[in-house]
Design a protein around this motif. Structure first.
Motif, short mmCIF file in Angstrom:
data_model
loop_
_atom_site.label_atom_id
_atom_site.label_comp_id
_atom_site.label_asym_id
_atom_site.label_seq_id
_atom_site.Cartn_x
_atom_site.Cartn_y
_atom_site.Cartn_z
N GLU A 1 0.85 -1.19 0.00
CA GLU A 1 0.00 0.00 0.00
C GLU A 1 0.89 1.24 0.00
O GLU A 1 1.69 1.43 0.91
CB GLU A 1 -0.90 0.01 1.22
N VAL A 2 0.74 2.03 -1.02
CA VAL A 2 1.45 3.31 -1.11
C VAL A 2 0.40 4.41 -0.93
O VAL A 2 -0.56 4.48 -1.70
CB VAL A 2 2.17 3.45 -2.46
N GLU A 3 0.58 5.23 0.09
CA GLU A 3 -0.43 6.24 0.42
C GLU A 3 0.19 7.63 0.44
O GLU A 3 1.10 7.90 1.23
CB GLU A 3 -1.06 5.94 1.78
N HIS A 4 -0.28 8.50 -0.44
CA HIS A 4 0.10 9.92 -0.47
C HIS A 4 1.61 10.11 -0.40
O HIS A 4 2.11 10.98 0.32
CB HIS A 4 -0.60 10.67 0.67
N LEU A 5 2.33 9.32 -1.17
CA LEU A 5 3.79 9.36 -1.14
C LEU A 5 4.29 10.61 -1.87
O LEU A 5 3.90 10.88 -3.01
CB LEU A 5 4.35 8.11 -1.80
#
Length: 340
Positions: A3-7
């Protein structure tokens, strides 16, 4: 799985990665596409814990790469664009060093080294110095080190760069096999390679995610601005008259061929291009005019890539020009992070 969140990753006023969010599921091969400087390798380096982020989170099977780095990194095998090989060592010596660095010991270390050597098919060069190996074999050794520790995720950054056509075919087949037991994320500049190997594709430009879907669905989406090419047993004037009664056509052209048949091209902004082709068929049939050939001009991955990234690349160029840092300095920072 991932999960990549607001990178976000910033170098001064330049955003190499800009509020990037996506989710990677288990057991598939993902392609990661973008123009040079789009932020692909920066994102991969952050996902593997090799680079910090300005903002955002990356979770590997629930483990935050920044807050629980040891747990998260155990689940990842990584091949950078430039494999970190020790040229004076043999593949077996190098794999033993990497395995020990990953915490493998004794019988387990011996077993995994033997497994990856067999899986990657480097047994015939296991005792030769890496400096004496071909580029293709060096890439295989790099992939082998990524597999030690039996990670659930394999991340490969430009794994076929610099290889000859035969070596590329071999590495592609190897990646397909890895996808049967691992989640694989593949970054590449070779569009046909991604289209051939990958089940889903992420496209980024200017550090932003602009597309994420299966290749076939991306192609169908591009058909919304489609073209239909056909050959009719009619004069160009008759073709134009028939086309005037078909709804959804934005432009058309028709000309007579040397064989007496008309060649025509129509464009439509309708999403259901198959519905337009059906209308064409029945419109010509109603006038007793035969359609001898009809084809849809489908967008390939290269068309999709160019159309989707054009806006993002222009936006990124504008941001670099407006930023406080000189463009050369910003480019250098991006290349350092991206390995480009």
């Amino acid at each position: 799985m991932i999960e990549v969140e607001h990178l976000t990753k910033c170098y001064g006023d330049l955003k190499a990665v800009d509020d990037l969010s996506f989710r990677i599921e288990d057991g598939q091969v993902y392609g990661f596409l973008g123009p040079n400087g789009a932020g692909k390798s920066t994102t991969m380096n952050i996902m593997t814990g090799c680079l910090s982020a300005t903002q955002g989170h990356v979770r590997i099977d629930g483990h935050d790469i920044f807050e629980e780095p040891n747990e998260a990194k155990r689940l990842i095998g990584y091949l950078p664009e430039q494999p970190p090989l020790y040229m004076s060592e043999t593949p077996e010596e190098y794999l033993r060093f990497v395995g020990e660095a990953k915490g493998l010991r004794k019988e387990e270390l011996d077993r995994q080294i033997q497994e990856v050597i067999e899986k990657i098919r480097i047994g015939d060069v296991r005792h030769r110095r890496i400096s004496a190996l071909s580029k293709g074999y060096r890439q295989r050794v790099g992939i082998a080190q990524a597999l030690l520790g039996n990670p659930r995720v394999i991340i490969l950054d430009e794994p076929t760069v610099g290889l000859d056509p035969l070596q590329i075919i071999e590495i592609r087949e190897l990646i397909r096999q890895l996808g049967e037991a691992h989640t694989v994320i593949l970054s590449s500049h070779i569009l046909s390679e991604v289209q051939t190997i990958c089940e889903k594709i992420l496209i980024i430009a200017g550090g932003k995610l602009i597309a994420f879907d299966e290749p076939e669905k991306l192609e169908r989406e591009m058909l919304s601005q489609g073209e239909i090419l056909f050959t009719a047993e009619a004069a160009p004037e008759e073709v134009r008259q028939i086309l005037s009664g078909v709804r959804g056509i934005t432009s058309s052209e028709a000309e007579a061929g040397e064989d007496g048949y008309a060649r025509a091209r129509v464009k439509t902004d309708q999403k259901d291009i198959y519905g337009i082709s059906r209308q064409l068929f029945f419109a010509f049939a109603a006038k007793n005019k035969a359609l001898l050939e009809m084809s849809l001009k489908k967008a390939n991955l290269e068309d999709i890539f160019i159309e989707l990234t054009e806006g993002g690349a222009q936006e990124a160029a504008g941001a670099a020009q407006d930023g406080a840092r000189p463009s050369g300095e910003a480019d250098g920072a991006e290349k350092e992070a991206d390995g480009e």
